[in-house]
Scaffold this active site. Structure first.
Site, PDB file in Angstrom:
ATOM      1  N   ASP A  81     -63.615 -17.062 -37.464  1.00 44.47           N
ATOM      2  CA  ASP A  81     -62.195 -17.412 -37.437  1.00 44.47           C
ATOM      3  C   ASP A  81     -61.966 -18.861 -36.961  1.00 44.47           C
ATOM      4  OD1 ASP A  81     -59.681 -16.679 -38.185  1.00 44.47           O
ATOM      5  OD2 ASP A  81     -59.198 -15.530 -36.395  1.00 44.47           O
ATOM      6  N   GLU A 115     -54.234  -7.619 -38.818  1.00 42.71           N
ATOM      7  CA  GLU A 115     -54.935  -8.253 -37.686  1.00 42.71           C
ATOM      8  C   GLU A 115     -54.451  -7.656 -36.364  1.00 42.71           C
ATOM      9  OE1 GLU A 115     -54.416 -12.488 -37.549  1.00 42.71           O
ATOM     10  OE2 GLU A 115     -55.735 -12.743 -35.809  1.00 42.71           O
ATOM     11  N   HIS A 145     -64.785 -16.495 -43.504  1.00 41.59           N
ATOM     12  CA  HIS A 145     -63.497 -16.708 -42.823  1.00 41.59           C
ATOM     13  C   HIS A 145     -63.670 -17.622 -41.606  1.00 41.59           C
ATOM     14  CE1 HIS A 145     -59.358 -14.853 -41.827  1.00 41.59           C
ATOM     15  NE2 HIS A 145     -59.560 -15.805 -40.936  1.00 41.59           N
ATOM     16  N   ASP A 153     -59.758 -26.465 -39.785  1.00 43.78           N
ATOM     17  CA  ASP A 153     -58.959 -27.309 -38.878  1.00 43.78           C
ATOM     18  C   ASP A 153     -58.943 -26.785 -37.443  1.00 43.78           C
ATOM     19  OD1 ASP A 153     -57.573 -25.199 -39.961  1.00 43.78           O
ATOM     20  OD2 ASP A 153     -55.930 -26.388 -40.788  1.00 43.78           O
TER      21      ASP A 153
HETATM   22 ZN   LIG Z   1     -57.979 -16.465 -39.682  1.00 46.81          ZN
END
Ligand SMILES: [Zn+2]
Length: 358
Positions: free
Chosen positions: A289, A208, A21, A25
């Site tokens: 992330d 999340e 994960h 970008d």
């Molecule tokens: Zn993410």
């Protein structure tokens, strides 16, 4: 740094890793970001501190939405195919330096193109693929791309993106749904994902942040959208029946501790549920992330995890879980992974919950 901690650092770095994960970008290397910013009139006269304030998140923000808005600054730098190719190559290089052998990078063509309309989806994807191919020729790393659908786009825009992606199906290893989850129901995206279930494996951002329907969001991601993996999923710790549901279906959680801290998805970092999820027998993996925006790398996540009580044995297990759940082909994985790839069902017996307190 003492001798012992240096040994630990070396050990952590050399541990073969899988990262599932990481948003391509939002992973621009900071030194490259400064270099590009200096070529653009709006950033040319800024001091280094001002540039940091414009692009980086290094302390917790009010909420996830505030963080997502910050992502758009970094996106403004992605103005050409050359920059995108360099970004992809350097992201792989940074991962290699952290010991990553298997890397899944996700991106949203609509997110990149929104600020850079001169770039068409094909140009964006081709540039990323060139950077990745060069990295794979240079280092022992296997890389795959995941396509992100943004919850915030209209169904028409999402279907157009799906049609485009189906024409490039070999270039993606999986699909994802991202952006804040609290304003959306999984059922809204059922018609988008239903036809894709046999085409690509699916991961969904869910569980999340803290919001009332978090559990339903995670269940819906699995039952309605066909997710085999959940991006984050940390709020499952509040719901024992959901934990059982996820374990029974062998759903992998892509946990990103530093990101969760910065988006205030946990009240304080010491309350992050990573270790508790491991002890509950969940299939947990460790990820960055958005390292470009968070000024972090994967080794930082390992140190942060250690602070929560995660052990070296847990790290090895989490990487075996990530390898088992990777969307890359078995053939690609076998070229770079130094031990036999295990099945998730085999890894259950060696989970933290089976070993007792460590
Ligand atoms: Zn993410």
């Amino acid at each position: 740094m003492g001798v012992l901690s240096k040994t630990m650092e070396t050990h952590l770095r050399s541990l073969p890793k899988v990262e599932l994960h990481r948003h391509l970008d939002c992973s621009l290397r900071w030194s490259t970001a400064i270099e590009i910013a200096r070529t653009l009139p709006q950033f040319q006269t800024m001091s280094l501190t001002e540039l940091e304030q414009s692009f980086l998140i290094t302390e917790p923000f009010a909420d996830l939405d505030s963080v997502l808005r910050k992502f758009t600054s970094m996106r403004d730098l992605l103005q050409s195919a050359e920059i995108l190719e360099r970004l992809a190559f350097e992201v792989c290089e940074d991962a290699v330096n952290d010991g990553v052998r298997i890397l899944e990078l996700r991106f949203s063509p609509t997110f990149v193109a929104e600020a850079n309309p001169q770039l068409k989806p094909d140009q964006i994807l081709n540039a990323f693929l060139r950077g990745i191919a060069r990295a794979e020729r240079t280092w022992p790393i296997a890389v795959g791309l995941i396509l992100i659908f943004q919850r915030t786009k209209t169904l028409g825009e999402l279907l157009a993106l799906r049609d485009w992606a189906l024409d490039r199906r070999e270039d993606f290893v999986g699909v994802d749904l991202a952006d804040s989850e609290d304003r959306f129901e999984p059922s809204q995206f059922q018609s988008l994902f239903q036809p894709l279930r046999g085409t690509w494996p699916i991961t969904i951002h869910a569980g999340e942040t803290i919001y009332p329907n978090s559990s339903a969001g995670m269940r819906g991601a699995v039952e309605l959208l066909g997710a085999q993996r959940i991006g984050h999923g940390i709020q499952a710790i509040r719901d024992p029946s959901l934990l059982q549901f996820l374990r029974d279906r062998q759903i992998i959680l892509e946990v990103c501790p530093w990101s969760n801290h910065l988006t205030k998805s946990v009240n304080t970092y010491s309350k992050h549920p990573l270790k508790k999820l491991l002890e509950a027998g969940q299939f947990v993996t460790l990820n960055t992330d958005d390292p470009g925006v968070f000024a972090s790398n994967l080794i930082d996540e390992y140190h942060l995890a250690q602070a929560l009580g995660v052990t070296i044995q847990d790290f090895a297990w989490m990487n075996d879980v990530a390898c088992a759940g990777s969307f890359l082909s078995a053939e690609k994985i076998s070229r770079v992974w130094p031990r036999p790839r295990q099945k998730l069902s085999d890894l259950l017996s060696t989970a933290s919950s089976q070993k007792g307190p460590s």
